[in-house]
Design an enzyme around this catalytic site. Structure first.
Site, PDB file in Angstrom:
ATOM      1  N   ARG A 128      39.984  33.116  38.503  1.00 15.98           N
ATOM      2  CA  ARG A 128      40.354  32.972  39.703  1.00 15.98           C
ATOM      3  C   ARG A 128      39.253  32.930  40.038  1.00 15.98           C
ATOM      4  O   ARG A 128      38.710  32.044  41.008  1.00 15.98           O
ATOM      5  CB  ARG A 128      40.551  34.728  40.151  1.00 15.98           C
ATOM      6  CG  ARG A 128      42.372  34.593  40.452  1.00 15.98           C
ATOM      7  CD  ARG A 128      41.834  35.980  41.889  1.00 15.98           C
ATOM      8  NE  ARG A 128      40.785  37.649  41.071  1.00 15.98           N
ATOM      9  CZ  ARG A 128      41.103  38.108  40.387  1.00 15.98           C
ATOM     10  NH1 ARG A 128      43.054  38.231  39.719  1.00 15.98           N
ATOM     11  NH2 ARG A 128      40.229  39.462  39.837  1.00 15.98           N
TER      12      ARG A 128
ATOM     13  N   ASN B 277      42.559  40.919  43.523  1.00 17.90           N
ATOM     14  CA  ASN B 277      41.822  42.507  42.387  1.00 17.90           C
ATOM     15  C   ASN B 277      42.719  43.005  41.203  1.00 17.90           C
ATOM     16  O   ASN B 277      43.690  42.487  41.254  1.00 17.90           O
ATOM     17  CB  ASN B 277      41.633  43.946  42.807  1.00 17.90           C
ATOM     18  CG  ASN B 277      40.430  44.135  44.165  1.00 17.90           C
ATOM     19  OD1 ASN B 277      39.222  43.312  44.034  1.00 17.90           O
ATOM     20  ND2 ASN B 277      40.549  44.028  45.222  1.00 17.90           N
TER      21      ASN B 277
ATOM     22  N   SER C 238      46.838  43.641  45.409  1.00 18.11           N
ATOM     23  CA  SER C 238      46.828  43.169  44.249  1.00 18.11           C
ATOM     24  C   SER C 238      46.783  42.519  43.572  1.00 18.11           C
ATOM     25  O   SER C 238      45.221  41.576  43.255  1.00 18.11           O
ATOM     26  CB  SER C 238      47.781  41.350  45.127  1.00 18.11           C
ATOM     27  OG  SER C 238      47.026  41.286  45.671  1.00 18.11           O
ATOM     28  N   LYS C 239      46.858  42.068  42.124  1.00 14.84           N
ATOM     29  CA  LYS C 239      45.972  41.249  41.003  1.00 14.84           C
ATOM     30  C   LYS C 239      45.436  39.887  41.551  1.00 14.84           C
ATOM     31  O   LYS C 239      44.601  39.415  40.892  1.00 14.84           O
ATOM     32  CB  LYS C 239      47.094  41.314  40.082  1.00 14.84           C
ATOM     33  CG  LYS C 239      48.036  40.473  39.429  1.00 14.84           C
ATOM     34  CD  LYS C 239      48.395  40.629  38.331  1.00 14.84           C
ATOM     35  CE  LYS C 239      50.249  41.263  38.598  1.00 14.84           C
ATOM     36  NZ  LYS C 239      51.226  42.104  37.792  1.00 14.84           N
ATOM     37  N   ARG C 240      46.400  39.505  42.874  1.00 17.57           N
ATOM     38  CA  ARG C 240      45.737  38.126  43.471  1.00 17.57           C
ATOM     39  C   ARG C 240      44.934  37.991  43.681  1.00 17.57           C
ATOM     40  O   ARG C 240      43.419  37.516  43.460  1.00 17.57           O
ATOM     41  CB  ARG C 240      46.760  37.642  44.465  1.00 17.57           C
ATOM     42  CG  ARG C 240      47.860  37.049  43.517  1.00 17.57           C
ATOM     43  CD  ARG C 240      48.995  37.218  44.920  1.00 17.57           C
ATOM     44  NE  ARG C 240      49.639  35.969  44.066  1.00 17.57           N
ATOM     45  CZ  ARG C 240      49.923  34.766  44.401  1.00 17.57           C
ATOM     46  NH1 ARG C 240      49.280  34.855  46.272  1.00 17.57           N
ATOM     47  NH2 ARG C 240      50.925  33.671  44.463  1.00 17.57           N
TER      48      ARG C 240
END
Ligand code: GLU
Length: 482
Positions: A471, A256, A252-254
């Site tokens: 992030r 990667n 998931s873009k959270r």
């Protein structure tokens, strides 16, 4: 008969590495057997599908060299290949299912459905349609529909027994019919849902092997029931393992970057990226990890495909990439480097730096933060938390901003104007002054306290790099002393 396979991405958002992964396996299988690889655009979700996302899918797959034989842009004799152009076909087909009792009209209002769901929630039941309209007399239902009463069309799932999905990689998977929802097939606006459109198209396009991600297994029994309802022979199903983050959760873009464009913009070679994707589900044997697309095609067999939750490991990708760069002929490497640094973005970078550099030699250091993935926050960390704010709320606002750029219509396209509009409203909504928020965003996205104008900078960095950096900044704040 040579196989006909397809990928069927929905053009919502950025081209996903999962789409490239599934495309690679479809492509390799088709090419190995002299078959046909088809690209179908599943754009029945009219609110989320965009033309730019469709183009981005084409670009990403072409960059990887996974060219398709039939598709919306290249044509073919089983088209159209864009579902929004096939709505009459679905309506016609769903009539067959109504006529033979496999589907029924449902007139439940959204208020009734909401009430039903609330009650199910209170009783801790799984949310599902309660069958209120199943027993309607088909003739009455037909006249209510003819009189213009809004309704959807649902699949009539048998109340008892089980439906088995035969997965060629996993064996038979049986589902209790009582657990399967009476799925909506056609919405009240006349648009099909994924299930109906997918099955009708796979059949009409002559798809012989459906090769897709394991997240579609739960849809499998509904598809099997639809094939039965139509009296069609189903294709063979192969559900590949889903790509995973390091902690084994679904990629998931959270955690990667998941856009193919991100990896392209970081300067991986397409051949390296394909090889990296290939080893996530395909083994050449003898622990051989490095191979080309042609070699994979030549060796492709289902017995070499594994389905066990492959971890998408960026460190491994870097190792592959480093080896490939070192193996390049010096002239080819020079050309690739010049193209990467000064290809697509050079005009933007020149424009953004001309007011701020005094010598030509200042250029590279000045624009350096536009390149590369993570940045080092050590120098800016002390300045990141605005006066009168706490570290915790600073992290929280960055997280909210990350979510906002996904969801907000103005921000999603990541243009200078869209970002400005979104950020202003965002600051207001969260009770932050722009002069608190904007320097924080600059530090987080660039690792510097000074840069060209914030929104031009963010747009030129690109969404994936900004996401990665925000992030990184949150993490840097988290581990920083209070
Ligand atoms: N539209 C689905 C997707 O976005 C297609 C799934 C399938 O291959 O059946 O992946």
């Amino acid at each position: 008969m040579p196989p006909r396979v397809r990928i069927a991405p929905s053009p919502t958002g950025d081209p996903h590495v999962g789409t490239a992964y599934i495309a690679l396996f479809n492509y390799a299988f088709a090419k190995k057997h002299g078959g046909t690889f088809i690209l179908r655009i599943e754009d029945t979700d009219q609110t989320r599908s965009t033309a730019s996302s469709e183009v981005a899918i084409y670009d990403a797959l072409r960059w990887l060299g996974l060219d398709w034989d039939e598709g919306p842009d290249v044509g073919g004799d089983r088209g159209p290949y864009r579902q929004s152009e096939r709505t009459a076909i679905y309506r016609e087909h769903v009539q067959t299912l109504i006529d033979n009792g496999t589907a029924y009209r449902c007139f439940c209002t959204s208020e009734r459905l909401a009430q039903m769901r609330a009650e199910q929630e209170r009783n801790k039941q799984n949310p599902r349609y309660d069958g209120h309209c199943r027993g309607l007399d088909p003739k009455d239902a037909q006249s209510r529909a003819a009189a213009g009463e809004p309704h959807v069309i649902r699949l009539r799932v048998p109340e008892e027994g089980e439906t088995t999905l035969h997965d060629e990689l996993r064996g038979p998977i049986a589902f209790q019919n009582a657990e399967i929802d009476d799925q909506v097939l056609l919405k009240s606006d006349g648009f099909p849902t994924y299930h109906l459109a997918n099955v009708v198209d796979d059949h009409l396009m002559g798809i012989t092997h459906v090769i897709r991600g394991e997240d579609w297994i739960t849809s499998g029994p509904k598809h099997v029931l639809l094939y039965q309802g139509f009296g069609w022979e189903p294709p063979l199903f192969f559900h590949l393992g889903l790509l995973r983050n390091g902690d084994k959760s679904k990629l998931s873009k959270r955690k990667n970057p998941v856009s193919v464009d991100h990896y392209r913009s970081l300067g991986y070679l397409p051949s390296t990226f394909l090889n990296f994707l290939a080893i996530l589900g395909f083994s050449m044997g003898e622990d051989r990890e490095r191979f080309s697309l042609d070699e994979m095609v030549a060796e492709f067999e289902w017995s070499k495909v594994s389905t066990g939750g492959p971890v998408f490991d960026p460190v491994k990708l870097d190792a592959f990439s480093g080896d490939d760069i070192r193996a390049m002929d010096p002239a080819a490497l020079r050309d690739a480097l010049v193209e990467h640094a000064f290809g697509g973005r050079i005009d933007t970078l020149v424009e953004l730096s001309r007011e701020r550099i005094n010598r030509l030699d200042d250029f590279i250091p000045y624009v350096s933060f536009f390149f590369g993935g993570e940045v080092d926050y050590a120098a800016v960390l002390p300045k990141m938390v605005p006066k009168k704010r706490e570290k915790k709320e600073t992290m929280k606002i960055l997280k909210a901003y990350l979510e906002g750029i996904e969801k907000d219509d103005a921000a999603r396209a990541f243009t200078v104007d869209g970002l400005a509009e979104f950020s202003k409203a965002f600051a207001q909504q969260h009770g932050w002054k722009p002069k608190e928020l904007y320097p924080l965003l600059r530090c987080a996205a660039t690792g510097r306290t000074a840069s060209p104008s914030l929104f031009e900078t963010l747009a030129a960095l690109g969404k994936d790099r900004v996401r990665l950096r925000l992030r990184g900044a949150i993490e840097a704040l988290r581990v920083a002393p209070q």
